[in-house]
Design a protein around this motif. Sequence first.
Motif, short mmCIF file in Angstrom:
data_model
loop_
_atom_site.label_atom_id
_atom_site.label_comp_id
_atom_site.label_asym_id
_atom_site.label_seq_id
_atom_site.Cartn_x
_atom_site.Cartn_y
_atom_site.Cartn_z
N UNK A 135 25.84 -7.26 -6.84
CA UNK A 135 25.22 -8.32 -7.61
C UNK A 135 23.70 -8.41 -8.01
N UNK A 136 23.05 -7.93 -6.93
CA UNK A 136 21.56 -7.52 -7.33
C UNK A 136 21.57 -6.30 -7.56
N UNK A 137 20.74 -5.98 -8.57
CA UNK A 137 20.57 -4.53 -9.09
C UNK A 137 18.85 -4.21 -8.74
N UNK A 138 18.84 -3.57 -7.64
CA UNK A 138 17.32 -2.98 -7.39
C UNK A 138 16.94 -1.88 -8.30
N UNK A 139 15.47 -2.21 -8.63
CA UNK A 139 14.84 -1.12 -9.59
C UNK A 139 14.27 -0.23 -8.65
N UNK A 140 14.28 1.10 -9.35
CA UNK A 140 13.82 2.26 -8.73
C UNK A 140 12.37 2.57 -9.29
N UNK A 141 11.79 1.95 -9.91
CA UNK A 141 10.67 2.29 -10.57
C UNK A 141 9.93 0.86 -10.95
N UNK A 142 8.57 0.58 -10.69
CA UNK A 142 8.07 -0.56 -10.97
C UNK A 142 7.91 -0.95 -12.60
N UNK A 173 0.98 -1.29 -0.01
CA UNK A 173 0.22 0.10 0.19
C UNK A 173 0.88 1.33 -0.01
N UNK A 174 0.67 2.19 -1.11
CA UNK A 174 1.25 3.33 -0.95
C UNK A 174 0.54 4.61 -0.77
N UNK A 175 1.06 5.52 -0.11
CA UNK A 175 0.27 6.54 0.36
C UNK A 175 -0.28 7.34 -0.97
N UNK A 176 0.58 8.02 -1.81
CA UNK A 176 0.39 8.55 -2.86
C UNK A 176 1.24 8.05 -4.05
N UNK A 177 0.89 8.19 -5.47
CA UNK A 177 1.76 7.44 -6.29
C UNK A 177 2.66 8.29 -6.88
N UNK A 178 3.49 8.81 -5.93
CA UNK A 178 4.47 9.59 -6.56
C UNK A 178 5.75 8.81 -7.01
N UNK A 179 6.91 9.31 -7.76
CA UNK A 179 7.99 8.59 -8.04
C UNK A 179 8.95 8.19 -6.70
N UNK A 180 8.67 8.73 -5.67
CA UNK A 180 9.42 8.25 -4.33
C UNK A 180 8.70 7.02 -3.69
N UNK A 181 7.47 7.09 -3.61
CA UNK A 181 6.67 5.80 -3.14
C UNK A 181 6.91 4.83 -4.07
N UNK A 182 6.86 5.05 -5.34
CA UNK A 182 7.00 3.91 -6.39
C UNK A 182 8.36 3.33 -6.18
N UNK A 183 9.29 3.86 -5.68
CA UNK A 183 10.50 3.03 -5.42
C UNK A 183 10.56 2.33 -4.38
N UNK A 184 9.80 2.66 -3.38
CA UNK A 184 9.38 1.50 -2.26
C UNK A 184 8.63 0.24 -2.77
N UNK A 185 7.63 0.54 -3.67
CA UNK A 185 6.78 -0.41 -4.40
C UNK A 185 7.70 -1.54 -5.35
N UNK A 186 8.79 -0.66 -6.13
CA UNK A 186 9.59 -1.38 -7.09
C UNK A 186 10.55 -2.40 -6.26
N UNK A 187 11.07 -1.95 -5.22
CA UNK A 187 12.03 -2.84 -4.52
C UNK A 187 11.33 -3.85 -3.72
N UNK A 188 10.31 -3.63 -3.20
CA UNK A 188 9.42 -4.47 -2.45
C UNK A 188 8.98 -5.59 -3.52
N UNK A 189 8.48 -5.53 -4.58
CA UNK A 189 7.87 -6.63 -5.51
C UNK A 189 8.88 -7.28 -5.97
N UNK A 247 3.56 1.92 2.76
CA UNK A 247 4.68 3.14 2.80
C UNK A 247 3.49 4.17 2.67
N UNK A 248 3.06 4.68 3.56
CA UNK A 248 2.08 5.77 3.39
C UNK A 248 1.89 6.82 4.68
N UNK A 249 3.01 6.96 5.49
CA UNK A 249 3.17 7.90 6.38
C UNK A 249 2.11 7.37 7.70
N UNK A 250 1.35 8.24 8.16
CA UNK A 250 0.43 7.97 9.35
C UNK A 250 -0.53 7.22 8.79
N UNK A 251 -0.97 7.01 7.47
CA UNK A 251 -2.12 6.14 7.03
C UNK A 251 -1.88 4.54 7.27
#
Length: 352
Positions: free
Chosen positions: A345-352, A174-190, A240-244
Motif C-alpha cells: 500500500x505504501x511505496x517507499x522512495x529510494x531517493x530524495x 544526518x548522513x555520513x556521505x552523500x552516496x546513493x546508499x545513504x540517500x536511501x536512508x534520507x528518502x525513507x526517513x523524510x 546514518x553515518x557509521x561511527x560519526x
Amino acid sequence: MRRVAKLSAACIASAALALSATACGSTSSDSDSDSSASAGGGKGVKIGLAFDVGGRGDRSFNDSAARGADKAKSEFGGSIKELTAKTSDTEADREQRLTDLADAGYNPIVGVGFSYATSMQKVAAKYPKISFGIVDSVVKGDNVNSITFTEEQGSYLAGVAAALKTKKDHVGFIGGVDTPLIKKFEAGYVQGVKDTNAKVKVDVQYLTHGSDLSGFSSPDKGKEAAQGMLDKGADVIYTAAGSSGNGAIEAVHGVKGAWAIGVDSDQYNIPGLSAYKSSILTSMVKNVDVGVYDFIKSVHDGKPLTGNQVYSLAKGGVKLATSGGFINDIQPKLDAAKKKIVDGTTKVKTAP
C-alpha cells in the motif's frame, strides 16, 4: 583513525596459523581470531573480512558484520582475518586488500561496504574458486554474493517514530556521505515523517561529499552537525553515518527532551554508548550480521550463495529496535505503517 598495514600473502597466512601479530608487523586494523574446528567435526572456515572505514568497534555498521562472522566462527570453527579501510584508500588499496586475503587462502571473503564493489569485481574474477560476498552493493560474478537491504523501508518507520515523538514539529537527518546508499536512508526517513505529519520540518545535512568517506568515521563531525540542528530547534535526530553517529548521539543526550535515532545496530544496547542510552529513542537496525552469517554458512555447507540476496522489511532484514521501551506507546501506529509497506500500500522512495 586506524592505520591499515598492507600485509603480504605470506604474512597473512602466518597469522592464520596463529603466529603472533607482531611477527607480521600488523597494526590495530589487522587482526586474527583462531579456533579449532567445531565439535561436530566440521572442517571450519577461514573467513576474510575487509571492513569499511571505522572497522570493528564502530558500534554500528562494521560491528554488525563482525557479529555475523563471529557467530559463524563460533558454530563452524576456523579463523577470521580482519583488514580495515582507511579514509585515504585508493581503488588499488581496496583491490590489494582483497587480493591479500585471497592469496592467503581465506574463503569466504566479505567486503563490508559498497566501496569494495569495483575492486571485488576485479579480484573475484581472478579467483573463481573463492566465494566473495559484498554488503550494500550488487556485484555480478559466478562466485559473488551481494547482500543488500531495503534501508529506505526501515528508515520510513524511523521517520514515523520521529514525527510521532517530536514536540517541536522539527526533526533532523544526518548522513555520513552523500552516496546513493545513504540517500536511501534520507528518502525513507523524510517520507515517513511527512506521511505521518506534513507540518514537521526536516533538516538534512551530510558530513562529507563525493569520495571523502571520512563522514563515516568522524564522531566530532557528527556531534557538531547534531548540535547545530538542536540549536535550530530539532528535537529528534536520525543519523546514518557509521561511527560519526556516536558523536550525534552524544550531542542529543546533552539536550533535555531530545531524542536520537540510532542506525545499523541496536545502539541502545551497545556498551560504549551506555552513558547515552536514555536518549536513544530507537535504532533502525539493519541485520548485516544475518546476511554475513547466511553467506558464510552457505560456503561452509558447500552451497555458496550467489546473486543478490535482498533483506527486506517483510523478511526482517530491517526493523526498529524496541530496547528501552521508548516507542511502546506508538507501537500500534508503527505496526500499521509497517503493514502498509509489506502489503504494498505504501511505496517507499529510494531517493530524495
